[in-house]
Design an enzyme around this catalytic site. Structure first.
Site, PDB file in Angstrom:
ATOM      1  N   GLU A  83      13.758 -33.440  40.828  1.00 20.92           N
ATOM      2  CA  GLU A  83      14.826 -32.642  40.791  1.00 20.92           C
ATOM      3  C   GLU A  83      14.692 -31.067  41.320  1.00 20.92           C
ATOM      4  OE1 GLU A  83      16.104 -32.856  36.753  1.00 20.92           O
ATOM      5  OE2 GLU A  83      17.235 -34.766  37.220  1.00 20.92           O
ATOM      6  N   CYS A 367      15.744 -25.219  31.740  1.00 21.43           N
ATOM      7  CA  CYS A 367      14.327 -25.351  31.605  1.00 21.43           C
ATOM      8  C   CYS A 367      14.088 -26.505  30.656  1.00 21.43           C
ATOM      9  CB  CYS A 367      13.692 -23.950  30.910  1.00 21.43           C
ATOM     10  SG  CYS A 367      14.037 -22.440  31.873  1.00 21.43           S
TER      11      CYS A 367
HETATM   12  N1  SAH Z   1       4.640 -26.921  34.037  1.00 26.10           N
HETATM   13  C1  SAH Z   1       4.829 -25.592  34.275  1.00 26.10           C
HETATM   14  C2  SAH Z   1       6.228 -25.379  35.164  1.00 26.10           C
HETATM   15  C3  SAH Z   1       7.325 -25.647  34.288  1.00 26.10           C
HETATM   16  S1  SAH Z   1       8.244 -24.239  34.053  1.00 26.10           S
HETATM   17  C4  SAH Z   1       4.816 -24.828  32.976  1.00 26.10           C
HETATM   18  O1  SAH Z   1       4.693 -25.231  31.943  1.00 26.10           O
HETATM   19  O2  SAH Z   1       4.853 -23.604  32.985  1.00 26.10           O
HETATM   20  C5  SAH Z   1       9.218 -24.861  32.833  1.00 26.10           C
HETATM   21  C6  SAH Z   1       9.455 -23.787  31.689  1.00 26.10           C
HETATM   22  O3  SAH Z   1      10.397 -24.223  30.625  1.00 26.10           O
HETATM   23  C7  SAH Z   1       8.384 -23.652  30.701  1.00 26.10           C
HETATM   24  O4  SAH Z   1       8.026 -22.275  30.491  1.00 26.10           O
HETATM   25  C8  SAH Z   1       8.404 -24.598  29.697  1.00 26.10           C
HETATM   26  O5  SAH Z   1       7.499 -24.221  28.589  1.00 26.10           O
HETATM   27  C9  SAH Z   1       9.833 -24.367  29.276  1.00 26.10           C
HETATM   28  N2  SAH Z   1      10.475 -25.386  28.671  1.00 26.10           N
HETATM   29  C10 SAH Z   1      10.146 -26.711  28.800  1.00 26.10           C
HETATM   30  N3  SAH Z   1      11.038 -27.354  27.855  1.00 26.10           N
HETATM   31  C11 SAH Z   1      11.715 -26.689  27.335  1.00 26.10           C
HETATM   32  C12 SAH Z   1      12.945 -26.900  26.585  1.00 26.10           C
HETATM   33  N4  SAH Z   1      13.521 -28.014  26.220  1.00 26.10           N
HETATM   34  N5  SAH Z   1      13.590 -25.446  26.354  1.00 26.10           N
HETATM   35  C13 SAH Z   1      13.503 -24.371  26.992  1.00 26.10           C
HETATM   36  N6  SAH Z   1      12.363 -24.316  27.646  1.00 26.10           N
HETATM   37  C14 SAH Z   1      11.720 -25.355  28.049  1.00 26.10           C
END
Ligand code: SAH
Length: 381
Positions: A83, A367
């Site tokens: 995506e 996110c």
């Molecule tokens: N794998 C990398 C890149 C993904 S960034 C990382 O973890 O940084 C995606 C962001 O969204 C990350 O900061 C993660 O902590 C956040 N995230 C993941 N699941 C989420 C959710 N259910 N609600 C809000 N933020 C979330």
């Protein structure tokens, strides 16, 4: 670029054919080898006979949110999908660090505020008539192996790494669909889609170089987010050309972070924060930390105070993300009040903190919601 030049030289062509191929693929976004009119017909045919193909990932689905965010389902050559998210408008205030545009509610950074459409003259290209502040959120892997307890992508597991062409391909395909052309039209890239970029480090870095040299997006407009793969943070600090760095913290002590991010047992907060503190920031650059607020889990005032101690003395910004919910997860989104109170504690300690506005929740584009959802009404690309 080097690879394309070697390819040309190997078939007895002049070196500049490499540049021509590069420009055709990345700048003109030509989709078929036989359409690259800058190359002699004979050479085009020969490349095709040798099995070379120019291809752009297909857009297999397009979901448009009520807030303008678009989630694309991008189909790769082997049929796997990832995506990619297009966020058309910025945050209403360019603060000079482009890739943050498009995501947060502005708060407390007024001295860096530049009025829309008015940029200091004499630097870089002229602003386009319609100032674009769009941000593309790009995936780096099919699925993810990191297994964060609050993230939907984790439910998929990891299938494979994307190669550099597939990472760039998502961006080129979306730019084409949106009719946006860098460098004259600005666009920010965040490597924050599906996958952990630092577990696909070489391809990720190669895609950065292709974007800079080929597509015309400067690295200053890119941000990569890592869940905290500590050895790669050190490697990344040594790169000559690199995006900005964001680290997903999501827990203010080892117990808490270990509960929501099992990865913390491999690299704990002490190791992670050491790498973050030693990271060579450039002039005016800040280290970004993301912190997901989960009701009753990570959102207590005490957690905010621990967070203040963790980053004490560092040049940071903290992006708070209220959990984007979903039925598969045992967690809930904190009330707005709770989010505001958490942020206030950070701000009162002199820390630059923002609450990231959820984008495209209604189409599962926010996110942590990227899990290849196809069960909602699709608008054909
Ligand atoms: N794998 C990398 C890149 C993904 S960034 C990382 O973890 O940084 C995606 C962001 O969204 C990350 O900061 C993660 O902590 C956040 N995230 C993941 N699941 C989420 C959710 N259910 N609600 C809000 N933020 C979330």
């Amino acid at each position: 670029m080097q690879e394309l030049t070697s390819l040309a030289l190997e078939s007895g062509q002049p070196a500049y054919r490499g540049q021509q191929l590069f420009d055709a693929i990345y700048r003109q976004r030509i989709e078929r080898l036989d359409q690259i009119s800058t190359l002699p017909l004979e050479y085009r045919t020969r490349l095709a006979e040798e099995g070379w193909r120019v291809s752009l990932p297909g857009l297999a689905g397009k979901f448009v949110s009520s807030d303008g965010t678009v989630r694309y389902l991008v189909k790769l050559v082997d049929g796997e999908t990832v995506e990619t998210v297009w966020m058309p408008e910025g945050d209403g205030g360019e603060r000079g660090d482009g890739s943050e545009a498009g995501d947060e509610i502005e708060a407390g950074e007024s001295q860096e505020h530049v009025v829309e459409g008015f940029r200091p003259a004499g630097r870089g290209q002229a602003p386009s008539p319609r100032l674009h502040r769009a941000t593309i959120c790009v995936s780096s892997q099919v699925g993810c192996a990191v297994n964060c307890k609050f993230c939907f992508t984790a439910l998929l597991g990891v299938k494979r790494n994307l190669d550099a062409g597939e990472i760039v391909g998502q961006i080129v395909a979306v730019l084409r669909d949106q009719g946006v052309n860098p460098p004259s039209q600005r666009v920010n890239i965040v490597f924050m889609g599906m996958g952990e970029p630092f577990l696909n480090y070489d391809n990720f870095m190669k895609s950065v170089r292709l974007l800079v040299e080929g597509v015309g997006i400067p690295e200053s407009r890119m941000t990569v987010s890592t869940a905290g793969i500590v050895p790669r943070i050190y490697d990344f600090g040594r790169e000559a050309v690199r995006p900005k760095l964001a680290i997903s913290l999501n827990g203010s002590n080892d117990t808490l972070r270990g509960d929501v991010m099992p990865l913390n047992r491999k690299w704990n907060l002490a190791e992670l924060m050491k790498a973050a503190r030693e990271f060579p920031l450039r002039t005016r650059e800040k280290m970004t930390f993301e912190y997901v607020l989960i009701e009753g889990v990570t959102d207590a005032p005490e957690n905010a105070r621990e967070l203040v101690e963790l980053v004490r003395g560092m040049r940071v910004r903290i992006n708070l993300i209220a959990l984007n919910p979903g039925t598969e997860l045992p967690y809930r989104t904190p009330a707005e009040e709770r989010v505001r109170a958490f942020r206030e504690i950070l701000v009162a300690s002199g820390i630059l903190a923002f609450v990231r506005r959820p984008r495209g929740r209604d189409i599962f584009a926010a996110c942590g919601q990227l899990k290849r959802t196809v069960e909602i009404a699709s608008v054909s690309p």
